[in-house]
Design a protein around this motif. Structure first.
Motif, PDB file in Angstrom:
ATOM      1  N   ALA B 209      -5.006   2.629   9.947  1.00 47.95           N
ATOM      2  CA  ALA B 209      -3.604   2.836  10.276  1.00 47.95           C
ATOM      3  C   ALA B 209      -2.960   3.662   9.224  1.00 47.95           C
ATOM      4  N   SER B 210      -2.966   5.199   9.614  1.00 42.33           N
ATOM      5  CA  SER B 210      -2.468   5.966   8.833  1.00 42.33           C
ATOM      6  C   SER B 210      -1.048   5.825   7.913  1.00 42.33           C
ATOM      7  N   SER B 211      -0.133   5.359   8.672  1.00 41.42           N
ATOM      8  CA  SER B 211       1.098   5.190   8.306  1.00 41.42           C
ATOM      9  C   SER B 211       1.284   3.805   7.510  1.00 41.42           C
ATOM     10  N   LEU B 212       0.312   3.125   7.471  1.00 43.83           N
ATOM     11  CA  LEU B 212       0.270   1.534   6.991  1.00 43.83           C
ATOM     12  C   LEU B 212      -0.601   1.499   5.792  1.00 43.83           C
ATOM     13  N   ASP B 213      -1.847   2.476   5.795  1.00 41.92           N
ATOM     14  CA  ASP B 213      -2.822   2.250   4.624  1.00 41.92           C
ATOM     15  C   ASP B 213      -2.516   2.514   3.367  1.00 41.92           C
ATOM     16  N   GLN B 214      -2.814   1.771   2.464  1.00 46.62           N
ATOM     17  CA  GLN B 214      -2.597   2.058   0.885  1.00 46.62           C
ATOM     18  C   GLN B 214      -3.623   1.517   0.136  1.00 46.62           C
ATOM     19  N   ILE B 215      -3.960   2.296  -0.910  1.00 46.33           N
ATOM     20  CA  ILE B 215      -5.103   1.493  -1.618  1.00 46.33           C
ATOM     21  C   ILE B 215      -4.562   0.909  -3.022  1.00 46.33           C
ATOM     22  N   GLY B 216      -4.956   0.068  -3.232  1.00 47.66           N
ATOM     23  CA  GLY B 216      -4.514  -0.760  -4.398  1.00 47.66           C
ATOM     24  C   GLY B 216      -5.585  -1.463  -5.104  1.00 47.66           C
ATOM     25  N   PRO B 217      -5.498  -2.040  -6.271  1.00 48.93           N
ATOM     26  CA  PRO B 217      -6.295  -2.726  -7.238  1.00 48.93           C
ATOM     27  C   PRO B 217      -6.212  -4.390  -6.951  1.00 48.93           C
ATOM     28  N   PHE B 218      -7.658  -4.547  -7.337  1.00 51.87           N
ATOM     29  CA  PHE B 218      -7.982  -6.279  -7.550  1.00 51.87           C
ATOM     30  C   PHE B 218      -8.287  -6.158  -8.949  1.00 51.87           C
ATOM     31  N   THR B 219      -7.434  -7.067  -9.637  1.00 52.46           N
ATOM     32  CA  THR B 219      -7.474  -7.156 -11.193  1.00 52.46           C
ATOM     33  C   THR B 219      -7.285  -8.637 -11.618  1.00 52.46           C
ATOM     34  N   ARG B 220      -7.604  -8.796 -12.909  1.00 52.26           N
ATOM     35  CA  ARG B 220      -7.567 -10.214 -13.426  1.00 52.26           C
ATOM     36  C   ARG B 220      -6.212 -10.635 -13.852  1.00 52.26           C
ATOM     37  N   THR B 221      -5.256  -9.565 -14.251  1.00 51.97           N
ATOM     38  CA  THR B 221      -4.199  -9.865 -14.742  1.00 51.97           C
ATOM     39  C   THR B 221      -3.180  -8.735 -14.098  1.00 51.97           C
ATOM     40  N   VAL B 222      -1.996  -9.022 -14.365  1.00 49.87           N
ATOM     41  CA  VAL B 222      -1.027  -8.174 -13.921  1.00 49.87           C
ATOM     42  C   VAL B 222      -0.862  -6.918 -14.857  1.00 49.87           C
ATOM     43  N   GLU B 223      -1.169  -7.280 -16.170  1.00 49.09           N
ATOM     44  CA  GLU B 223      -1.222  -5.891 -16.878  1.00 49.09           C
ATOM     45  C   GLU B 223      -2.625  -4.984 -16.563  1.00 49.09           C
ATOM     46  N   ASP B 224      -3.532  -5.634 -16.248  1.00 47.12           N
ATOM     47  CA  ASP B 224      -4.551  -4.728 -15.690  1.00 47.12           C
ATOM     48  C   ASP B 224      -4.135  -3.792 -14.525  1.00 47.12           C
ATOM     49  N   ALA B 225      -3.264  -4.420 -13.539  1.00 44.20           N
ATOM     50  CA  ALA B 225      -2.913  -3.907 -12.394  1.00 44.20           C
ATOM     51  C   ALA B 225      -2.170  -2.729 -12.936  1.00 44.20           C
ATOM     52  N   ALA B 226      -1.276  -2.754 -13.908  1.00 46.04           N
ATOM     53  CA  ALA B 226      -0.363  -1.813 -14.148  1.00 46.04           C
ATOM     54  C   ALA B 226      -1.454  -0.775 -14.938  1.00 46.04           C
ATOM     55  N   ILE B 227      -2.091  -0.966 -15.706  1.00 43.59           N
ATOM     56  CA  ILE B 227      -3.262  -0.045 -16.366  1.00 43.59           C
ATOM     57  C   ILE B 227      -3.749   0.719 -15.234  1.00 43.59           C
ATOM     58  N   THR B 228      -4.364   0.288 -13.943  1.00 45.36           N
ATOM     59  CA  THR B 228      -5.119   0.885 -13.073  1.00 45.36           C
ATOM     60  C   THR B 228      -3.929   1.806 -12.170  1.00 45.36           C
ATOM     61  N   LEU B 229      -2.911   0.990 -12.097  1.00 43.27           N
ATOM     62  CA  LEU B 229      -2.155   1.884 -11.314  1.00 43.27           C
ATOM     63  C   LEU B 229      -1.638   3.226 -12.184  1.00 43.27           C
ATOM     64  N   SER B 230      -1.459   3.340 -13.461  1.00 39.33           N
ATOM     65  CA  SER B 230      -1.288   4.574 -14.154  1.00 39.33           C
ATOM     66  C   SER B 230      -2.429   5.446 -14.078  1.00 39.33           C
ATOM     67  N   VAL B 231      -3.594   5.011 -13.714  1.00 37.99           N
ATOM     68  CA  VAL B 231      -4.607   5.831 -13.695  1.00 37.99           C
ATOM     69  C   VAL B 231      -4.628   6.470 -11.935  1.00 37.99           C
ATOM     70  N   ILE B 232      -4.471   5.767 -10.879  1.00 38.62           N
ATOM     71  CA  ILE B 232      -4.734   6.197  -9.733  1.00 38.62           C
ATOM     72  C   ILE B 232      -3.551   6.553  -8.973  1.00 38.62           C
ATOM     73  N   ALA B 233      -2.336   6.365  -9.254  1.00 40.99           N
ATOM     74  CA  ALA B 233      -0.983   6.683  -8.601  1.00 40.99           C
ATOM     75  C   ALA B 233      -0.847   8.284  -8.820  1.00 40.99           C
ATOM     76  N   GLY B 234       0.000   8.533  -7.780  1.00 37.46           N
ATOM     77  CA  GLY B 234       0.555  10.084  -8.056  1.00 37.46           C
ATOM     78  C   GLY B 234       0.563  11.158  -7.058  1.00 37.46           C
ATOM     79  N   HIS B 235       1.331  11.964  -6.867  1.00 39.97           N
ATOM     80  CA  HIS B 235       1.142  12.884  -5.808  1.00 39.97           C
ATOM     81  C   HIS B 235       0.041  13.617  -5.917  1.00 39.97           C
ATOM     82  N   ASP B 236      -0.618  13.882  -4.506  1.00 38.43           N
ATOM     83  CA  ASP B 236      -1.802  14.586  -4.372  1.00 38.43           C
ATOM     84  C   ASP B 236      -1.567  15.622  -3.335  1.00 38.43           C
ATOM     85  N   PRO B 237      -1.745  16.769  -3.755  1.00 38.80           N
ATOM     86  CA  PRO B 237      -1.345  17.891  -2.575  1.00 38.80           C
ATOM     87  C   PRO B 237      -2.535  17.941  -1.617  1.00 38.80           C
TER      88      PRO B 237
END
Lengths: 483, 488
Positions: B209-237
């Protein structure tokens, strides 16, 4: 009872962009099947559409040219249906918020004669929206093949109000619309390549009735003359059906232009439910004043506007303008030649008669022509100054069409110049020579063509040998013919 | 050693790798060994390619030796839900429809992970086309909850949650349409993070469902989630719905934000159907925040009762259109019995899709049909706006919301045969998707029978840094996330 037809046209125009509507892969015609594709065109799992800005520019420009209102916000919708020509099994289109609303196409109906301007009308538009083209299916005995090169090409749908009443009006509408699109550089509108496609909604009603009759949608009108023939045929078919006591059923019919017949494709009951809904993958399109202004500045003067201006500004007759204004390049050519020559009508005549004839014979287009406006202008000036007589000028024209040399160069090379004498002086010398030799005149009149030579010596003598022999010959013959 | 390694956080592993006390090849070998040891019981993967993973690991080690390491994900084995495209790898959506499909292109998140030096390891199971809450709708097999193999891992990203919980990867990606990351994270005792809609590109994610779908990480810690987010987030043309915004360094932000925060407790999330053990664990978490000096405030999200209905109209409508492309014409399953083009559609789709996918396509087709559109789809969109407004109103008074992630801990495989009972698993997570908000689930306790319980922290749009800091404040004082299922 007398009947009136009511016609509305839905015209699809492919927009000439480098890339497709929602992805970067190239758009084009005549390539090897399925080479203009990428994951987005093929609707592979996970892909997303991204709008093509050039296509948006083109439709806004088209809307401005056709006097439409440009919606400050428009949106994309999915039109859902299953067919193998569509890779997603939905088409991205615009349903209830198109980019362009209203507007009109100015048309001219045939005049009472070729040189008489016909009646002008403004055919109102309902809307213009943007969508993506589909692929092309080819059916064989037991299988079908599909080519997705066309799929995803930006496509504009221009919908008219049901405001036309004859096949001629529909023909004039398409002619005018096509010219505008070509003028604006929006599409080449080559119907053979499917760049312009037309469906017609046709109904009839008794004259005086204001309610619309049951409409029939006529598809597959794939040339402008098929549009005219198909509509004329459908109007006749409907009138015949009603007059023989039948009724018109709402349906979609397919016109076979070669055979001149139409057949039913599907009835209203079989109509699709397209389940339109806003495409969640795309953001609405917001057009601000600056964007509109930038495109407004790119809008060219349209053929009828140009025609009115030419007639007023250059005092040229309808017959010239009605030829040159339909081709933007030709109109520009004419205007430049008119300005350079200072004699617009003479320049126009050369262009409409001689240049178009030579181009036709040589199977060339104007862009390939070695004759440029400067050539025509110089030729007009030489004739006007009496330096070239008409027949010589015609010869020069044919020469310059093949060599691209300027008329003055050609007439020098060929010795066609009447210079330095002016035509009035030459004519007087000729009259004197004829008057001085009654015997030769009598001989010439009895059919002895060589008798003309008897006059040439005295003329040349009077001109101190500088008269153009051809000009002398022409002038003598013209005068002799009058005697 | 190997099992220890595979339960370390990305932050810990990055230190070892950086100090050259560990190589990516060693870590990847340990991950492979662990996977081989437990996978027969957990069944988190649809496929994996050891040779390819080890080659990536060797390349990572070579970069590090050359002084070209690319950051904290360099050399870390990560698993992707089998709806995220990797060029040259299978992409099945756990459906018969795509059983032999190999994607020719990389999703944007895949490209970013590769760019960050991660080792792409394996395709993770899910409910077919991400439709479900247990992985029981997978056309291939049901993934087991590593804490109790007779129970579901949650879904739809059950494979991603279970693989991480079982030590079969150091980070996994999932997708969340109505709770598909947070719910399985809660059920498997790991951190699951769904950022704001638009923060991570959806390009290359198989659309449910395009208006609801969002990718996200599973991690062992909140810090790992923050690390991953910085890698995969951001505007995409390549994704028109991806948001143009300045990205903070999420990991660095964790240390800069210490609260105290104003936290809201939405009363509608603590009503009927909430398991007492879950309620108690969440209440204890709330008490902890109180101790940290946070202001706790009861708030109301009055349209919560419409969330499920709204979701099942919008999500199925979009799905009915998104899944139309799986028709057997260009790729995917094509029925061998089809006689003509129309027959290809009917038979291929009848054979290729499972019951839940068909149910949702039919429902979505119905709500979009002529004559029903206004009553269903259009109205649902209006209610969606009200639901979002509920959250925004609450955020006038509080910085974030605390709720249970799921009504109950993991349930038994086969327990919820009624689709409606299954849909209720997402009752606390769906509102977040409808409102486009970030939501994170982190472990906040265990039931008496030893099943993990999740706390959901719901943040404000695009304020992920704040949300992560709030979650971290709880995590730092607890050790739930350090417990691992005993599978050996």
């Amino acid at each position: 009872m007398k009947y009136e037809a009511v016609i509305g046209l839905e015209v699809h125009v492919q927009i000439k962009t480098h890339s497709k509507m929602f992805t970067r892969v190239a758009a084009g015609y005549g390539h090897k099947p399925n080479t203009l594709t990428d994951p987005v065109v093929l609707a592979l799992p996970g892909v997303l559409p991204v709008m093509n800005k050039a296509a948006l520019d083109a439709i806004i420009k088209a809307g401005l040219m056709l006097n439409s209102g440009i919606a400050p916000v428009s949106k994309w919708d999915r039109k859902n249906y299953f067919y193998p020509d569509s890779t997603k099994n939905y088409q991205i289109s615009q349903y209830d918020q198109p980019i362009c609303l209203g507007g009109f196409v100015e048309i001219e109906l045939p005049g009472s004669a070729r040189n008489v301007m016909g009646e002008h009308k403004k055919i109102p538009l309902t809307r213009i929206h943007l969508e993506e083209d589909v692929g092309k299916l080819t059916h064989f005995a037991s299988e079908s093949l599909v080519d997705y090169n066309r799929a995803g090409t930006p496509l504009m749908e221009i919908v008219s109000e049901p405001a036309m009443h004859t096949a001629d009006e529909a023909f004039a509408y398409l002619t005018s619309l096509r010219a505008a699109m070509v003028y604006g550089g929006i599409s080449d509108c080559d119907m053979e390549k499917g760049q312009l496609r037309c469906d017609a909604n046709i109904s009839i009603r008794p004259v005086g009735e204001t309610k619309l009759g049951t409409k029939v949608e006529l598809k597959n009108l794939n040339s402008i003359s098929f549009v005219r023939d198909g509509i004329a045929h459908e109007i006749k078919r409907q009138i015949a059906a009603v007059e023989s006591g039948g009724t018109i059923v709402q349906e979609t019919r397919q016109y076979d232009g070669e055979a001149g017949v139409s057949t039913s494709m599907r009835s209203k009951e079989m109509a699709h439910d397209y389940r339109y809904f806003p495409d969640p993958d795309l953001m609405p399109v917001k057009v601000d004043d600056a964007w509109k202004a930038r495109l407004q500045a790119e809008c060219p003067e349209l053929p009828f506007e140009k025609q009115r201006r030419f007639i007023e500004q250059y005092q040229v007759p309808y017959t010239i303008t009605s030829v040159v204004v339909w081709d933007r390049e030709l109109a520009d050519f004419f205007e430049e030649a008119a300005k350079l020559s200072g004699k617009p009508q003479a320049a126009g005549n050369w262009i409409v008669n001689d240049l178009l004839r030579e181009l036709g014979t040589a199977k060339q287009v104007l862009a390939e022509s070695k004759v440029r406006p400067a050539h025509v202008a110089e030729l007009v000036k030489l004739v006007d100054a009496g330096t070239l007589l008409n027949n010589s000028a015609k010869e020069v024209f044919i020469d310059m069409f093949s060599t691209g040399e300027l008329p003055s160069v050609i007439s020098d090379r060929k010795g066609l110049k009447a210079a330095p004498t002016d035509l009035g002086e030459l004519e007087q010398w000729c009259r004197d020579a004829i008057a001085a030799n009654a015997k030769a005149l009598a001989e010439f009149k009895t059919g002895k063509d060589s008798a003309i030579n008897a006059f040439k010596g005295p003329v040349m003598k009077a001109a101190k040998g500088k008269a153009n022999p051809k000009a002398v010959d022409e002038t003598l013959r013209k005068l002799l013919a009058q005697m | 050693m190997s099992s220890d390694l595979t339960f370390k956080s990305i932050a810990e592993l990055a230190v070892l790798l950086e100090a050259k006390k560990l190589s990516s090849v060693e870590l990847t070998q340990a991950t492979i060994a662990r996977t081989k040891a437990v996978e027969a019981r957990v069944k988190a993967f649809n496929s994996f390619d050891e040779t390819d993973a080890l080659a990536q690991a060797a390349a990572s080690d070579a970069r590090r030796t050359a002084g070209q390491a690319r950051g904290p994900l360099e050399g870390i084995p990560v698993g992707l839900k089998d709806v995220i495209s990797v060029a040259g790898q299978p992409l099945t959506a756990s459906s018969k429809m795509l059983v032999n499909f190999v994607s020719p292109y990389d999703a944007t998140v895949t490209r970013k992970l590769k760019h960050a030096g991660a080792v792409l390891w394996g395709r993770l199971n899910l409910d077919e086309f991400a439709m479900g809450s247990s992985t029981e709708n997978s056309a291939f097999h049901t993934t087991r909850n590593p804490w109790d193999l007779t129970r579901v891992p949650g879904g739809s990203s059950g494979g991603s949650a279970a693989a991480l919980a079982a030590g079969e990867a150091s980070m996994t990606l999932g997708s969340d349409t109505g709770g598909s990351i947070r719910q399985p994270a809660a059920l498997c005792g790991v951190v699951g993070f769904k950022p704001s809609y638009g923060l991570i590109s959806r390009y290359g994610l198989i659309a449910f469902a395009s208006s609801l779908d969002q990718i996200g990480p599973f991690t062992r810690t909140v810090e790992d989630a923050a690390i991953t987010l910085s890698v995969i987030a951001g505007h995409d043309p390549l994704d028109s719905t991806s948001f143009k915004t300045e990205l903070p360094d999420y990991r660095a932000e964790l240390g800069r934000r210490n609260g105290p925060w104003r936290l809201g407790i939405p009363k509608e999330y603590f009503g009927e159907g909430l398991d007492p053990e879950v309620a108690a664990a969440v209440q204890a978490a709330v008490e902890h925040y109180k101790k940290l000096g946070c202001e706790i405030k009861e708030v109301s999200l009055p349209h919560t009762k419409y969330c499920l209905d709204t979701y099942y109209i919008i999500a199925t409508a979009e799905a009915s259109s998104n899944l139309a492309r799986y028709d057997g014409i260009r790729y995917g399953h094509r029925s061998k019995d089809a006689k003509d083009a129309i027959d290809i559609y009917f038979k291929s789709r009848a054979e290729g899709f499972g019951a839940e996918v068909k149910r949702r396509i039919i429902l979505g087709t119905y709500v979009l049909s002529s004559g029903y559109y206004d009553a269903y789809y259009l109205r649902a969109q209006k209610v969606r706006t009200l639901i979002r407004q509920d959250f925004l109103n609450a955020y006038k008074e509080v910085d974030a919301l605390l709720t249970p992630t799921t009504p109950t801990p993991a349930f038994k495989i086969g327990e919820k045969a009624d689709p409606l009972a299954m849909y209720l698993c997402d009752v606390y997570t769906i509102g977040v998707n409808l409102a486009g908000l970030p939501g994170l689930s982190l472990p906040c306790g265990f039931s008496k029978s030893g099943l993990p319980i999740g706390l959901q922290v719901i943040g404000q749009p695009f304020k992920e840094a704040e949300l992560l800091s709030i979650a971290r404040a709880y995590e730092q004082a607890h050790d739930w996330h350090l417990r691992h299922p005993n599978l050996l």
